[in-house]
Design a protein around this motif. Structure first.
Motif, PDB file in Angstrom:
ATOM      1  N   TYR A  33       0.825  -1.214   0.000  1.00 25.04           N
ATOM      2  CA  TYR A  33       0.000   0.000   0.000  1.00 25.04           C
ATOM      3  C   TYR A  33       0.863   1.270   0.000  1.00 25.04           C
ATOM      4  CZ  TYR A  33      -4.058  -2.942   0.800  1.00 25.04           C
ATOM      5  OH  TYR A  33      -5.047  -3.880   0.644  1.00 25.04           O
ATOM      6  N   PHE A  34       2.141   1.105   0.356  1.00 18.57           N
ATOM      7  CA  PHE A  34       3.022   2.271   0.504  1.00 18.57           C
ATOM      8  C   PHE A  34       4.075   2.371  -0.603  1.00 18.57           C
ATOM      9  CE2 PHE A  34       1.068   1.740   4.595  1.00 18.57           C
ATOM     10  CZ  PHE A  34       0.919   3.027   5.061  1.00 18.57           C
ATOM     11  N   ILE A  37       4.652   5.824  -1.773  1.00 23.06           N
ATOM     12  CA  ILE A  37       4.677   6.838  -0.710  1.00 23.06           C
ATOM     13  C   ILE A  37       6.065   6.924  -0.086  1.00 23.06           C
ATOM     14  CG2 ILE A  37       3.583   7.563   1.483  1.00 23.06           C
ATOM     15  CD1 ILE A  37       1.601   7.433  -0.868  1.00 23.06           C
ATOM     16  N   ILE A  42       5.584  10.190   5.045  1.00 22.06           N
ATOM     17  CA  ILE A  42       4.432   9.646   5.789  1.00 22.06           C
ATOM     18  C   ILE A  42       4.752   9.593   7.296  1.00 22.06           C
ATOM     19  CG2 ILE A  42       4.988   7.178   5.420  1.00 22.06           C
ATOM     20  CD1 ILE A  42       1.441   8.569   5.396  1.00 22.06           C
ATOM     21  N   GLN A  45       4.182  13.056   8.530  1.00 21.74           N
ATOM     22  CA  GLN A  45       2.732  13.334   8.587  1.00 21.74           C
ATOM     23  C   GLN A  45       2.123  12.728   9.854  1.00 21.74           C
ATOM     24  OE1 GLN A  45       1.826  15.732   6.597  1.00 21.74           O
ATOM     25  NE2 GLN A  45       0.254  14.731   5.402  1.00 21.74           N
ATOM     26  N   GLN A  46       2.534  11.490  10.122  1.00 22.17           N
ATOM     27  CA  GLN A  46       1.983  10.767  11.274  1.00 22.17           C
ATOM     28  C   GLN A  46       2.387  11.451  12.590  1.00 22.17           C
ATOM     29  OE1 GLN A  46      -0.732   8.134  11.766  1.00 22.17           O
ATOM     30  NE2 GLN A  46       0.276   8.092   9.796  1.00 22.17           N
ATOM     31  N   TYR A  60      -0.121  19.666  11.494  1.00 16.43           N
ATOM     32  CA  TYR A  60      -0.656  18.707  10.520  1.00 16.43           C
ATOM     33  C   TYR A  60      -1.577  19.390   9.512  1.00 16.43           C
ATOM     34  CZ  TYR A  60      -2.854  14.702   8.412  1.00 16.43           C
ATOM     35  OH  TYR A  60      -3.306  13.794   7.482  1.00 16.43           O
ATOM     36  N   GLY A  62      -2.636  17.541   6.489  1.00 17.93           N
ATOM     37  CA  GLY A  62      -3.180  16.536   5.563  1.00 17.93           C
ATOM     38  C   GLY A  62      -4.662  16.304   5.798  1.00 17.93           C
ATOM     39  N   ARG A  63      -5.161  15.248   5.136  1.00 18.74           N
ATOM     40  CA  ARG A  63      -6.560  14.863   5.326  1.00 18.74           C
ATOM     41  C   ARG A  63      -6.732  14.193   6.687  1.00 18.74           C
ATOM     42  NH1 ARG A  63      -5.947  13.774  -0.368  1.00 18.74           N
ATOM     43  NH2 ARG A  63      -7.854  14.246  -1.510  1.00 18.74           N
ATOM     44  N   HIS A  69      -8.330   7.396   3.272  1.00 16.20           N
ATOM     45  CA  HIS A  69      -8.207   6.017   2.787  1.00 16.20           C
ATOM     46  C   HIS A  69      -9.411   5.501   1.999  1.00 16.20           C
ATOM     47  CE1 HIS A  69      -5.940   6.678   6.537  1.00 16.20           C
ATOM     48  NE2 HIS A  69      -4.997   5.924   6.018  1.00 16.20           N
ATOM     49  N   MET A  72      -8.545   2.774  -0.640  1.00 11.81           N
ATOM     50  CA  MET A  72      -7.750   1.597  -0.252  1.00 11.81           C
ATOM     51  C   MET A  72      -8.666   0.530   0.313  1.00 11.81           C
ATOM     52  SD  MET A  72      -4.657   3.317   1.895  1.00 11.81           S
ATOM     53  CE  MET A  72      -4.292   5.046   1.603  1.00 11.81           C
ATOM     54  N   ILE A  74      -9.042  -1.902   2.728  1.00 13.80           N
ATOM     55  CA  ILE A  74      -8.404  -2.266   3.994  1.00 13.80           C
ATOM     56  C   ILE A  74      -9.373  -3.156   4.775  1.00 13.80           C
ATOM     57  CG2 ILE A  74      -7.520  -1.367   6.193  1.00 13.80           C
ATOM     58  CD1 ILE A  74      -6.690   1.184   4.633  1.00 13.80           C
ATOM     59  N   ARG A  82      -1.696  -3.821  11.129  1.00 11.74           N
ATOM     60  CA  ARG A  82      -1.090  -2.502  11.336  1.00 11.74           C
ATOM     61  C   ARG A  82      -1.058  -2.148  12.829  1.00 11.74           C
ATOM     62  NH1 ARG A  82      -2.543   2.634  12.394  1.00 11.74           N
ATOM     63  NH2 ARG A  82      -1.451   4.325  11.327  1.00 11.74           N
ATOM     64  N   ASP A 107      -5.922   5.718  17.024  1.00 12.34           N
ATOM     65  CA  ASP A 107      -5.911   4.966  15.764  1.00 12.34           C
ATOM     66  C   ASP A 107      -7.139   4.051  15.664  1.00 12.34           C
ATOM     67  OD1 ASP A 107      -3.521   6.220  15.332  1.00 12.34           O
ATOM     68  OD2 ASP A 107      -2.544   4.439  14.510  1.00 12.34           O
ATOM     69  N   ARG A 125     -10.231   9.560  -4.360  1.00  9.17           N
ATOM     70  CA  ARG A 125     -10.130  10.875  -3.695  1.00  9.17           C
ATOM     71  C   ARG A 125     -10.209  11.990  -4.727  1.00  9.17           C
ATOM     72  NH1 ARG A 125      -4.409   9.860  -1.263  1.00  9.17           N
ATOM     73  NH2 ARG A 125      -4.393   8.912  -3.333  1.00  9.17           N
TER      74      ARG A 125
HETATM   75  C1  HEM Z   1      -4.225  -0.924   7.527  1.00 12.29           C
HETATM   76  C2  HEM Z   1      -4.564   0.328   7.748  1.00 12.29           C
HETATM   77  C3  HEM Z   1      -3.954   1.492   7.015  1.00 12.29           C
HETATM   78  C4  HEM Z   1      -3.286   1.541   5.809  1.00 12.29           C
HETATM   79  C5  HEM Z   1      -2.969   0.398   4.833  1.00 12.29           C
HETATM   80  C6  HEM Z   1      -2.923   2.925   5.580  1.00 12.29           C
HETATM   81  C7  HEM Z   1      -2.244   3.388   4.480  1.00 12.29           C
HETATM   82  C8  HEM Z   1      -1.987   4.712   4.203  1.00 12.29           C
HETATM   83  C9  HEM Z   1      -1.333   5.211   2.996  1.00 12.29           C
HETATM   84  C10 HEM Z   1      -0.823   4.333   1.841  1.00 12.29           C
HETATM   85  C11 HEM Z   1      -1.283   6.546   3.098  1.00 12.29           C
HETATM   86  C12 HEM Z   1      -0.690   7.535   2.067  1.00 12.29           C
HETATM   87  C13 HEM Z   1      -1.826   8.091   1.209  1.00 12.29           C
HETATM   88  C14 HEM Z   1      -1.337   9.069   0.156  1.00 12.29           C
HETATM   89  O1  HEM Z   1      -0.684  10.058   0.509  1.00 12.29           O
HETATM   90  O2  HEM Z   1      -1.618   8.844  -1.045  1.00 12.29           O
HETATM   91  C15 HEM Z   1      -1.892   6.919   4.359  1.00 12.29           C
HETATM   92  C16 HEM Z   1      -2.022   8.196   4.834  1.00 12.29           C
HETATM   93  C17 HEM Z   1      -2.390   8.519   6.108  1.00 12.29           C
HETATM   94  N1  HEM Z   1      -2.856   7.663   7.061  1.00 12.29           N
HETATM   95 FE1  HEM Z   1      -3.145   5.686   6.839  1.00 12.29          FE
HETATM   96  N2  HEM Z   1      -3.353   3.686   6.648  1.00 12.29           N
HETATM   97  C18 HEM Z   1      -3.989   2.855   7.538  1.00 12.29           C
HETATM   98  C19 HEM Z   1      -4.554   3.210   8.740  1.00 12.29           C
HETATM   99  C20 HEM Z   1      -4.444   4.446   9.305  1.00 12.29           C
HETATM  100  C21 HEM Z   1      -4.900   4.783  10.633  1.00 12.29           C
HETATM  101  C22 HEM Z   1      -5.578   3.848  11.643  1.00 12.29           C
HETATM  102  C23 HEM Z   1      -4.617   6.085  10.826  1.00 12.29           C
HETATM  103  C24 HEM Z   1      -4.908   6.834  12.103  1.00 12.29           C
HETATM  104  C25 HEM Z   1      -4.205   7.818  12.564  1.00 12.29           C
HETATM  105  C26 HEM Z   1      -3.987   6.584   9.619  1.00 12.29           C
HETATM  106  C27 HEM Z   1      -3.534   7.865   9.402  1.00 12.29           C
HETATM  107  C28 HEM Z   1      -3.086   8.371   8.203  1.00 12.29           C
HETATM  108  C29 HEM Z   1      -2.749   9.765   7.977  1.00 12.29           C
HETATM  109  C30 HEM Z   1      -2.833  10.898   8.993  1.00 12.29           C
HETATM  110  C31 HEM Z   1      -2.313   9.865   6.646  1.00 12.29           C
HETATM  111  C32 HEM Z   1      -1.849  11.133   5.891  1.00 12.29           C
HETATM  112  C33 HEM Z   1      -2.999  11.649   5.061  1.00 12.29           C
HETATM  113  C34 HEM Z   1      -2.615  12.853   4.216  1.00 12.29           C
HETATM  114  O3  HEM Z   1      -1.419  13.092   3.996  1.00 12.29           O
HETATM  115  O4  HEM Z   1      -3.534  13.568   3.736  1.00 12.29           O
HETATM  116  N3  HEM Z   1      -3.885   5.563   8.726  1.00 12.29           N
HETATM  117  N4  HEM Z   1      -2.310   5.778   5.007  1.00 12.29           N
END
Ligand code: HEM
Length: 144
Positions: A33-34, A37, A42, A45-46, A60, A62-63, A69, A72, A74, A82, A107, A125
Protein backbone atom coordinates in the motif's frame (compact mmCIF):
# COMPACT_ATOMS: atom_id res chain seq x y z
CA UNK A 1 -1.49 21.05 30.58
CA UNK A 2 -2.01 18.77 27.59
CA UNK A 3 -0.95 15.17 27.26
CA UNK A 4 1.81 16.47 24.97
CA UNK A 5 3.06 18.93 27.62
CA UNK A 6 3.13 16.07 30.14
CA UNK A 7 5.40 13.99 27.91
CA UNK A 8 8.94 14.27 29.30
CA UNK A 9 10.67 12.91 26.20
CA UNK A 10 8.89 14.49 23.20
CA UNK A 11 11.38 12.74 20.86
CA UNK A 12 9.77 9.38 21.67
CA UNK A 13 6.97 10.16 19.18
CA UNK A 14 9.35 10.39 16.22
CA UNK A 15 11.25 7.31 17.43
CA UNK A 16 8.03 5.27 17.57
CA UNK A 17 6.81 6.56 14.18
CA UNK A 18 10.22 5.76 12.62
CA UNK A 19 10.26 2.21 13.97
CA UNK A 20 6.58 1.68 13.13
CA UNK A 21 7.05 2.66 9.47
CA UNK A 22 10.25 0.58 9.26
CA UNK A 23 8.03 -2.36 10.19
CA UNK A 24 5.27 -1.30 7.78
CA UNK A 25 7.69 -0.94 4.86
CA UNK A 26 9.24 -4.33 5.68
CA UNK A 27 5.91 -6.11 5.91
CA UNK A 28 5.14 -8.14 2.76
CA UNK A 29 1.44 -7.13 2.74
CA UNK A 30 1.24 -3.64 4.27
CA UNK A 31 4.21 -2.41 2.26
CA UNK A 32 2.24 -2.93 -0.98
CA UNK A 33 0.00 0.00 0.00
CA UNK A 34 3.02 2.27 0.50
CA UNK A 35 4.89 1.54 -2.75
CA UNK A 36 4.35 5.08 -4.08
CA UNK A 37 4.68 6.84 -0.71
CA UNK A 38 7.89 8.35 0.59
CA UNK A 39 8.64 6.80 4.00
CA UNK A 40 10.09 9.97 5.49
CA UNK A 41 7.07 12.00 4.37
CA UNK A 42 4.43 9.65 5.79
CA UNK A 43 6.43 9.34 9.03
CA UNK A 44 6.47 13.14 9.39
CA UNK A 45 2.73 13.33 8.59
CA UNK A 46 1.98 10.77 11.27
CA UNK A 47 4.12 12.60 13.85
CA UNK A 48 2.43 15.94 13.10
CA UNK A 49 -0.97 14.27 13.31
CA UNK A 50 -0.39 12.58 16.67
CA UNK A 51 1.36 15.62 18.18
CA UNK A 52 -1.58 17.85 17.19
CA UNK A 53 -4.10 15.34 18.54
CA UNK A 54 -2.22 15.25 21.87
CA UNK A 55 -2.55 19.01 22.24
CA UNK A 56 0.94 19.91 20.96
CA UNK A 57 1.80 22.26 18.05
CA UNK A 58 -0.81 22.08 15.26
CA UNK A 59 1.38 21.43 12.21
CA UNK A 60 -0.66 18.71 10.52
CA UNK A 61 -2.10 19.83 7.18
CA UNK A 62 -3.18 16.54 5.56
CA UNK A 63 -6.56 14.86 5.33
CA UNK A 64 -8.26 13.44 8.38
CA UNK A 65 -7.58 9.66 8.51
CA UNK A 66 -11.32 9.08 7.97
CA UNK A 67 -10.99 10.84 4.57
CA UNK A 68 -7.48 9.67 3.62
CA UNK A 69 -8.21 6.02 2.79
CA UNK A 70 -11.42 5.83 0.69
CA UNK A 71 -9.47 4.35 -2.26
CA UNK A 72 -7.75 1.60 -0.25
CA UNK A 73 -9.32 -1.78 0.35
CA UNK A 74 -8.40 -2.27 3.99
CA UNK A 75 -9.82 -5.37 5.63
CA UNK A 76 -10.15 -5.91 9.36
CA UNK A 77 -7.22 -8.38 9.14
CA UNK A 78 -4.99 -5.74 7.54
CA UNK A 79 -6.08 -3.11 10.06
CA UNK A 80 -5.25 -5.48 12.94
CA UNK A 81 -1.86 -6.23 11.41
CA UNK A 82 -1.09 -2.50 11.34
CA UNK A 83 -2.23 -2.15 14.95
CA UNK A 84 0.06 -5.02 15.98
CA UNK A 85 3.08 -3.35 14.34
CA UNK A 86 2.28 -0.09 16.14
CA UNK A 87 1.92 -1.90 19.47
CA UNK A 88 5.24 -3.67 18.88
CA UNK A 89 7.00 -0.37 18.09
CA UNK A 90 5.58 1.31 21.22
CA UNK A 91 6.59 -1.68 23.36
CA UNK A 92 10.10 -2.10 21.92
CA UNK A 93 10.85 1.55 22.68
CA UNK A 94 9.29 1.36 26.16
CA UNK A 95 7.01 4.32 25.37
CA UNK A 96 5.23 5.76 28.42
CA UNK A 97 1.87 4.15 29.19
CA UNK A 98 -0.04 7.42 28.63
CA UNK A 99 1.32 7.62 25.06
CA UNK A 100 0.65 3.93 24.35
CA UNK A 101 -2.94 4.28 25.54
CA UNK A 102 -3.63 7.52 23.65
CA UNK A 103 -2.04 6.44 20.36
CA UNK A 104 -3.76 3.03 20.20
CA UNK A 105 -7.12 4.52 21.18
CA UNK A 106 -6.85 7.32 18.61
CA UNK A 107 -5.91 4.97 15.76
CA UNK A 108 -8.61 2.51 16.82
CA UNK A 109 -11.22 5.28 16.71
CA UNK A 110 -10.76 5.47 12.91
CA UNK A 111 -11.28 1.74 12.38
CA UNK A 112 -14.92 1.93 11.28
CA UNK A 113 -14.22 4.68 8.76
CA UNK A 114 -11.16 2.93 7.27
CA UNK A 115 -12.06 -0.79 7.23
CA UNK A 116 -14.20 -1.96 4.32
CA UNK A 117 -16.15 -5.16 3.81
CA UNK A 118 -16.07 -5.15 0.01
CA UNK A 119 -14.04 -3.48 -2.77
CA UNK A 120 -17.36 -2.07 -4.02
CA UNK A 121 -17.10 0.46 -1.17
CA UNK A 122 -13.96 2.02 -2.68
CA UNK A 123 -14.19 5.63 -3.90
CA UNK A 124 -11.44 7.77 -5.48
CA UNK A 125 -10.13 10.87 -3.69
CA UNK A 126 -9.77 12.69 -7.02
CA UNK A 127 -10.52 11.99 -10.72
CA UNK A 128 -7.33 10.04 -11.57
CA UNK A 129 -6.96 8.25 -8.22
CA UNK A 130 -6.15 4.52 -8.44
CA UNK A 131 -7.60 1.97 -6.06
CA UNK A 132 -5.25 -0.01 -3.84
CA UNK A 133 -6.40 -3.55 -3.23
CA UNK A 134 -3.91 -6.30 -2.40
CA UNK A 135 -4.44 -9.83 -1.14
CA UNK A 136 -2.44 -11.07 1.81
CA UNK A 137 0.62 -12.67 0.11
CA UNK A 138 1.05 -15.07 3.06
CA UNK A 139 -2.44 -16.01 4.21
CA UNK A 140 -2.57 -18.25 7.25
CA UNK A 141 -3.49 -21.75 6.24
CA UNK A 142 -6.96 -22.74 7.36
CA UNK A 143 -7.13 -25.88 9.50
CA UNK A 144 -8.71 -28.73 7.59
C1 HEM B 1 -4.22 -0.92 7.53
C2 HEM B 1 -4.56 0.33 7.75
C3 HEM B 1 -3.95 1.49 7.01
C4 HEM B 1 -3.29 1.54 5.81
C5 HEM B 1 -2.97 0.40 4.83
C6 HEM B 1 -2.92 2.93 5.58
C7 HEM B 1 -2.24 3.39 4.48
C8 HEM B 1 -1.99 4.71 4.20
C9 HEM B 1 -1.33 5.21 3.00
C10 HEM B 1 -0.82 4.33 1.84
C11 HEM B 1 -1.28 6.55 3.10
C12 HEM B 1 -0.69 7.53 2.07
C13 HEM B 1 -1.83 8.09 1.21
C14 HEM B 1 -1.34 9.07 0.16
O1 HEM B 1 -0.68 10.06 0.51
O2 HEM B 1 -1.62 8.84 -1.05
C15 HEM B 1 -1.89 6.92 4.36
C16 HEM B 1 -2.02 8.20 4.83
C17 HEM B 1 -2.39 8.52 6.11
N1 HEM B 1 -2.86 7.66 7.06
FE1 HEM B 1 -3.14 5.69 6.84
N2 HEM B 1 -3.35 3.69 6.65
C18 HEM B 1 -3.99 2.85 7.54
C19 HEM B 1 -4.55 3.21 8.74
C20 HEM B 1 -4.44 4.45 9.30
C21 HEM B 1 -4.90 4.78 10.63
C22 HEM B 1 -5.58 3.85 11.64
C23 HEM B 1 -4.62 6.09 10.83
C24 HEM B 1 -4.91 6.83 12.10
C25 HEM B 1 -4.20 7.82 12.56
C26 HEM B 1 -3.99 6.58 9.62
C27 HEM B 1 -3.53 7.87 9.40
C28 HEM B 1 -3.09 8.37 8.20
C29 HEM B 1 -2.75 9.76 7.98
C30 HEM B 1 -2.83 10.90 8.99
C31 HEM B 1 -2.31 9.86 6.65
C32 HEM B 1 -1.85 11.13 5.89
C33 HEM B 1 -3.00 11.65 5.06
C34 HEM B 1 -2.62 12.85 4.22
O3 HEM B 1 -1.42 13.09 4.00
O4 HEM B 1 -3.53 13.57 3.74
N3 HEM B 1 -3.88 5.56 8.73
N4 HEM B 1 -2.31 5.78 5.01
Amino acid sequence: MSLYDDLTDKGIILKVADLFYDKVYEDPWLSLYFKEIDQEFITAQQVDFIVGAMGGPQKYSGRLPSNAHPHMFITEELFELRTKLLEDALKELSAPESLVEFWLKLDGSFKNSIVKKSPSELTPRYATDEFLNFDNPNPRKKAC
